[in-house]
Design a protein around this motif. Structure first.
Motif, PDB file in Angstrom:
ATOM      1  N   PHE A  29      45.925  54.674  75.468  1.00 27.43           N
ATOM      2  CA  PHE A  29      46.545  55.473  76.536  1.00 27.43           C
ATOM      3  C   PHE A  29      48.042  55.174  76.715  1.00 27.43           C
ATOM      4  O   PHE A  29      48.614  55.414  77.772  1.00 27.43           O
ATOM      5  N   VAL A  30      48.667  54.663  75.655  1.00 27.00           N
ATOM      6  CA  VAL A  30      50.105  54.391  75.691  1.00 27.00           C
ATOM      7  C   VAL A  30      50.769  55.087  74.511  1.00 27.00           C
ATOM      8  O   VAL A  30      50.223  55.098  73.401  1.00 27.00           O
ATOM      9  N   THR A  31      51.935  55.657  74.741  1.00 24.97           N
ATOM     10  CA  THR A  31      52.656  56.315  73.655  1.00 24.97           C
ATOM     11  C   THR A  31      54.054  55.740  73.508  1.00 24.97           C
ATOM     12  O   THR A  31      54.699  55.382  74.495  1.00 24.97           O
ATOM     13  N   SER A  32      54.487  55.645  72.256  1.00 24.23           N
ATOM     14  CA  SER A  32      55.870  55.295  71.933  1.00 24.23           C
ATOM     15  C   SER A  32      56.528  56.541  71.351  1.00 24.23           C
ATOM     16  O   SER A  32      55.978  57.171  70.447  1.00 24.23           O
ATOM     17  N   VAL A  33      57.688  56.880  71.869  1.00 27.02           N
ATOM     18  CA  VAL A  33      58.353  58.126  71.505  1.00 27.02           C
ATOM     19  C   VAL A  33      59.733  57.835  70.946  1.00 27.02           C
ATOM     20  O   VAL A  33      60.480  57.016  71.494  1.00 27.02           O
ATOM     21  N   SER A  34      60.060  58.513  69.850  1.00 31.95           N
ATOM     22  CA  SER A  34      61.402  58.452  69.269  1.00 31.95           C
ATOM     23  C   SER A  34      61.908  59.882  69.157  1.00 31.95           C
ATOM     24  O   SER A  34      61.295  60.718  68.493  1.00 31.95           O
ATOM     25  N   GLN A 118      84.483  64.843  65.930  1.00 31.28           N
ATOM     26  CA  GLN A 118      85.528  65.424  65.098  1.00 31.28           C
ATOM     27  C   GLN A 118      85.045  66.690  64.365  1.00 31.28           C
ATOM     28  O   GLN A 118      83.855  66.869  64.131  1.00 31.28           O
ATOM     29  N   PRO A 119      85.957  67.577  63.992  1.00 32.99           N
ATOM     30  CA  PRO A 119      85.592  68.783  63.234  1.00 32.99           C
ATOM     31  C   PRO A 119      84.833  68.415  61.949  1.00 32.99           C
ATOM     32  O   PRO A 119      85.256  67.538  61.200  1.00 32.99           O
ATOM     33  N   GLY A 120      83.693  69.080  61.747  1.00 28.87           N
ATOM     34  CA  GLY A 120      82.884  68.833  60.563  1.00 28.87           C
ATOM     35  C   GLY A 120      81.986  67.618  60.645  1.00 28.87           C
ATOM     36  O   GLY A 120      81.177  67.380  59.742  1.00 28.87           O
ATOM     37  N   ALA A 121      82.115  66.832  61.713  1.00 25.03           N
ATOM     38  CA  ALA A 121      81.335  65.594  61.822  1.00 25.03           C
ATOM     39  C   ALA A 121      79.869  65.894  62.153  1.00 25.03           C
ATOM     40  O   ALA A 121      79.555  66.849  62.861  1.00 25.03           O
ATOM     41  N   LYS A 122      78.978  65.046  61.624  1.00 23.77           N
ATOM     42  CA  LYS A 122      77.563  65.114  61.926  1.00 23.77           C
ATOM     43  C   LYS A 122      77.120  63.789  62.538  1.00 23.77           C
ATOM     44  O   LYS A 122      77.435  62.722  62.014  1.00 23.77           O
ATOM     45  N   VAL A 123      76.390  63.888  63.634  1.00 19.06           N
ATOM     46  CA  VAL A 123      75.925  62.702  64.341  1.00 19.06           C
ATOM     47  C   VAL A 123      74.449  62.894  64.711  1.00 19.06           C
ATOM     48  O   VAL A 123      74.054  63.973  65.173  1.00 19.06           O
ATOM     49  N   ALA A 124      73.650  61.869  64.488  1.00 22.83           N
ATOM     50  CA  ALA A 124      72.250  61.868  64.913  1.00 22.83           C
ATOM     51  C   ALA A 124      72.074  60.792  65.985  1.00 22.83           C
ATOM     52  O   ALA A 124      72.309  59.609  65.721  1.00 22.83           O
ATOM     53  N   LEU A 125      71.710  61.217  67.194  1.00 19.90           N
ATOM     54  CA  LEU A 125      71.490  60.288  68.303  1.00 19.90           C
ATOM     55  C   LEU A 125      69.987  60.121  68.507  1.00 19.90           C
ATOM     56  O   LEU A 125      69.249  61.109  68.602  1.00 19.90           O
ATOM     57  N   THR A 126      69.535  58.877  68.584  1.00 17.76           N
ATOM     58  CA  THR A 126      68.110  58.596  68.742  1.00 17.76           C
ATOM     59  C   THR A 126      67.878  57.760  69.992  1.00 17.76           C
ATOM     60  O   THR A 126      68.506  56.718  70.174  1.00 17.76           O
ATOM     61  N   LEU A 127      67.005  58.247  70.851  1.00 16.29           N
ATOM     62  CA  LEU A 127      66.583  57.451  72.008  1.00 16.29           C
ATOM     63  C   LEU A 127      65.092  57.185  71.883  1.00 16.29           C
ATOM     64  O   LEU A 127      64.336  58.000  71.349  1.00 16.29           O
ATOM     65  N   ARG A 128      64.679  56.041  72.384  1.00 18.56           N
ATOM     66  CA  ARG A 128      63.277  55.637  72.297  1.00 18.56           C
ATOM     67  C   ARG A 128      62.767  55.252  73.679  1.00 18.56           C
ATOM     68  O   ARG A 128      63.488  54.652  74.465  1.00 18.56           O
ATOM     69  N   TYR A 129      61.503  55.612  73.919  1.00 21.83           N
ATOM     70  CA  TYR A 129      60.892  55.226  75.191  1.00 21.83           C
ATOM     71  C   TYR A 129      59.392  55.066  75.024  1.00 21.83           C
ATOM     72  O   TYR A 129      58.802  55.538  74.047  1.00 21.83           O
ATOM     73  N   VAL A 130      58.790  54.366  75.963  1.00 24.77           N
ATOM     74  CA  VAL A 130      57.338  54.192  76.001  1.00 24.77           C
ATOM     75  C   VAL A 130      56.825  54.718  77.338  1.00 24.77           C
ATOM     76  O   VAL A 130      57.562  54.772  78.327  1.00 24.77           O
ATOM     77  N   GLN A 131      55.543  55.094  77.349  1.00 23.34           N
ATOM     78  CA  GLN A 131      55.005  55.739  78.547  1.00 23.34           C
ATOM     79  C   GLN A 131      53.486  55.650  78.553  1.00 23.34           C
ATOM     80  O   GLN A 131      52.840  55.737  77.512  1.00 23.34           O
ATOM     81  N   GLU A 132      52.908  55.461  79.751  1.00 23.82           N
ATOM     82  CA  GLU A 132      51.464  55.583  79.908  1.00 23.82           C
ATOM     83  C   GLU A 132      51.090  57.063  79.879  1.00 23.82           C
ATOM     84  O   GLU A 132      51.838  57.915  80.349  1.00 23.82           O
ATOM     85  N   LEU A 133      49.913  57.364  79.343  1.00 26.14           N
ATOM     86  CA  LEU A 133      49.397  58.726  79.393  1.00 26.14           C
ATOM     87  C   LEU A 133      48.515  58.873  80.632  1.00 26.14           C
ATOM     88  O   LEU A 133      47.709  57.986  80.934  1.00 26.14           O
TER      89      LEU A 133
END
Length: 800
Positions: A29-34, A118-133
């Protein structure tokens, strides 16, 4: 109204957000999310963008990082004021900076700032969290990935810093260009029975023959037009358990992440009292703001939220026990009560309230819930009748923390049961006021029947209070426990109880066990649940239990920047920084110092349009968003597939034909329920005949006058109709039936109506030879078990 992000600007300029990809790992009953947000600047100038998105109130966000041109930049959790300063300084020095924080007005809204893209730049942002269901009534575990963010009604004098206040152009939903992908891996030692969703999924792929692991993914083409919900059914009923998680070896004992943490889950088997309380003061606080005129869901023919609320109020009114007190409030920019003070539940007061419920409209403007709450709390208590407050709202308020604080101050005099109506209802408000008062919270979206959840909650409130709740630990010498979550004070039947604790001292050998015991009392009887567990902590790289424990502690102390007492602020700040779990007083900051390109003049920013999905009567003032007053804002709300509760337990998909049939039966049900008297009986008249879809002449023709009077006959017919035609909605009229049965028993004096009777050969009547009813109702039918169903009344027959 909803606020999207990642769209095209009003000038059709491309925006930086291209896609969002989500990975779930659900264990029991617990989830980890990315969640990864993929940005690309296709313009010729540097940009700053703010991505505003909803999160569940219970999410413990503990990690934030950026991937820039192959380089990983990990964010640091800092005091919020310090993080803002560092963000500003980094951009002014020509660095790239990233900031993640909770919105100032609510814990369930986040903003993510990307500075100097910046022009043409690519960025991937990742956040992580956990939660009870959350645990549903039918045993399902529920995960929701929020994508709907409704604007919040802005009160005068409230903070203007919230990102939710920005006025943004609107565009058609079809113009949303960015995508959402999601993959979920589910594991359970009990085996996975099935996985359901309100969104199209790939076929469930079991990763082993024992079906203890499975994987599903969101079908392609989802564009933030609904919250994504998963319902997970395991093969066995949930059992009590204790999980002990190892702390970080490099941390010193005594610090939060250094000592082991424990998560205890109980599922108390509380017996149901068949003779529930008849005392209590029941106040129903109903949102009548303009947004309540919106559809409950965006599917075709979905009824307005206010109409679903009115039907629910009728059910609640009719289900109240004789002898209690009640009142009904409506609120918007102003508020009004049906009665100056709570009145005793009688036929006259019930009839007057019923007439007013039918005239309710979503006509009171904004969403200001604090004033009616204060008015309710200042009224004197009624001796012997504890206050039970039911709040129905779509949750579009901006003073969330102030409201929760008011409920918490008055927690000793009442329990609050809250209902979030429609997609995007604030989880921070709905869960917060219930948690603060020892009540429960429910969310009603397109798939749900408000009536089912409201009546289930009313049953909870009518059950005797489970008191003397305590938790005790039996641990080896040298080992002690510190409870991090609130001490449980209230337990409801069918609920899960989770307790977080930290173990300090010398950990014993691996084979050593400990015990934890939950004790409680009900109607003079004592009950206890015990769990024996291993004291050998298990490692977890994500420190899931530690993060959840920190979140539980923060939720009880953190009331926002302005409402949190100074002593609690220090505790929240310390736990937040030690555990890495974000709070109102902290923010994640990451700086890419390899980029050193000072910006000439202010960075370019865009107002991102939102889709026009439903009318909204509230006006939201424009205000600044993000540290540098540049904003883009988030998704969305529209059509979704729905499923209903089947027999108030399992769920199944609804097509238009079956929905029409449900609507027809529901209309008759509401008509019938509206005619029930406060004492549980029905009157035999034309209105009842119409509700039963019969003629009064046919009903009176088969009335056994020598056995029962007209009211008794009408009441029996009504109960049989309920079982015959809407048995799948029994959880909604169960309390009505109990009142009817009780009335018949008293009315008949246990003389004629409750004994078997023989009838002549010509028996035009309403019942077949056998009718399957609850034990309490079967005795009513036995009096007429010899009657055969007539052709004119055949539609009310029940298969044996």
């Amino acid at each position: 109204m909803v606020t999207p992000c990642g769209l095209l600007s009003d000038k059709q300029e491309p925006v930086p957000l291209k896609s969002v990809s989500v990975s779930l790992s659900i264990n029991e009953f617990v989830t980890s999310v990315s969640a990864t947000l993929n940005y690309e600047n296709e313009q010729k100038v540097p940009l700053e963008a703010a991505f505003i998105f909803p999160m569940d109130e219970d999410s413990a966000v503990y990690s934030f990082e950026a991937l820039v041109d192959g380089k990983r930049v990990v964010a640091e959790l800092q005091d919020k004021a310090k993080a803002h300063t560092n963000y500003e300084n980094a951009i002014s020095q020509g660095h790239q900076a990233f900031l993640l924080e909770e919105d100032v007005s609510s814990r369930d809204v986040f903003s993510c700032n990307v500075g100097n893209l910046q022009p043409g730049a690519k960025v991937a942002l990742t956040l992580r969290y956990v939660q009870e269901l959350s645990l549903e009534a039918d045993g399902a575990l529920r995960f929701v990935l929020p994508t709907v963010l409704n604007p919040r009604y802005q009160l005068s004098g409230c903070s203007q810093d919230s990102c939710l206040n920005r006025k943004i152009p609107i565009v058609p939903l079809k113009d949303v260009p960015y995508t959402l992908s999601m993959v979920a891996t589910i594991t359970s030692q009990h085996g996975i029975e099935k996985i359901q969703s309100n969104c199209p999924l790939s076929p469930t792929e079991y990763l082993g023959d024992d079906k203890t692991s499975a994987q599903v993914s969101l079908a392609e083409g989802h564009k933030y037009d609904r919250d994504v919900e998963l319902l997970i059914y395991y093969n066995e009923v949930h059992a009590p358990s204790v999980a002990v998680e190892m702390g970080l070896p490099k941390m010193k004992p005594g610090c939060f992440l250094g000592d082991p943490s424990a998560m205890v889950s109980f599922y108390p088997n509380i017996p149901e009292d068949k003779s529930p309380n008849t005392c209590g003061e029941f106040i129903f606080l109903m949102d009548r703001s303009g947004s309540m005129e919106s559809p409950l869901s965006s599917q075709s023919k979905s009824q307005p939220r206010i109409e679903a609320a009115k039907k629910t109020l009728i059910l609640l009114l009719k289900s109240l026990p004789v002898g209690c007190y009640f009142n009904i409030y409506g609120f918007g920019s102003t508020y009004e009560a049906f009665f100056q003070e709570s009145v005793k539940y009688t036929q006259q007061t019930m009839k007057e309230a019923l007439g007013r419920v039918k005239r309710i409209q979503a006509d009171l403007g904004g969403t200001e819930i604090l004033a009616p709450l204060q008015n309710i709390y200042k009224a004197p208590s009624i001796p012997g009748h504890p206050l039970q407050l039911f709040v129905f709202t779509d949750g579009e308020v901006s003073d969330t923390f102030t409201v929760i604080k008011e409920v918490k101050i008055n927690r000793q005099k009442h329990r609050c049961f809250s209902f979030g109506i429609g997609e995007g209802a604030s989880t921070s408000l709905i869960k917060g006021i219930a948690l603060a008062s020892g009540g429960t919270s429910e969310f009603i979206t397109g798939k749900d029947r408000m009536q089912s959840k409201a009546l289930r909650t009313l049953k909870h409130s009518l059950q005797p209070v489970v008191g003397d709740v305590s938790v005790s630990w039996d641990l080896p010498p040298g080992l002690s426990v510190k409870i991090l979550s609130p001490e449980p004070t209230v337990i409801f039947k069918g609920q899960r109880l989770i307790i977080y604790a930290q173990l300090t001292g010398v950990m014993p050998p691996a084979e050593t066990t400990g015990k934890v015991c939950l004790k409680y009392a009900l109607q003079g009887k004592s009950f206890e649940d015990k769990v024996t567990f291993s004291l050998q902590p298990k490692p977890d790289a994500n420190l899931t239990i530690h993060r959840l424990a920190a979140k539980s502690f923060i939720q009880t102390k953190d009331m926002g920047l302005t409402e949190t007492p100074a002593s609690h602020k220090s505790e929240v700040l310390n736990i937040s920084l030690e555990s890495g779990v974000i709070s109102s007083f902290t923010a994640f900051i990451a700086v890419n110092k390899e980029l050193n390109k000072p910006v000439q003049g202010p960075l370019t920013y865009m107002d991102i349009p939102r889709p026009f999905l439903r009318p909204h009567s509230q006006v939201f003032p424009k205000s600044m968003c993000s540290p540098r007053n540049r904003s883009m804002c988030f998704p969305v709300y529209n059509e979704c597939m729905t499923y209903m509760e089947e027999g108030c337990r399992g769920r199944s998909w609804i097509n238009e034909n079956s929905r029409q049939g449900l609507d027809d039966r529901e209309n008759h049900l509401i008509q019938l329920i509206a005619l029930q008297n406060a004492n549980g009986s029905w009157d035999l008249n034309e209105d009842l005949a119409k509700a039963l879809d019969m003629s009064l002449e046919d009903i009176t023709a088969v009335h056994p006058t020598e056995l029962v009077d007209s009211s008794g006959w009408a009441t029996i017919l009504a109960v049989i109709w309920l079982h015959t035609n809407v048995n799948d909605l029994k959880c909604e009229w169960d309390l009505l039936e109990r009142k009817a049965v009780a009335w018949v028993r008293i009315h008949a004096g246990r003389s004629t109506i409750l004994r078997p009777v023989s009838f002549p050969s010509r028996r035009p009547a309403i019942f077949p030879e056998r009718v399957s009813l609850s034990p309490s109702s079967t005795t009513l039918v036995q009096a007429y078990s010899g009657l055969a169903a007539s052709s004119s009344l055949g539609r009310m027959s029940v298969e044996s």
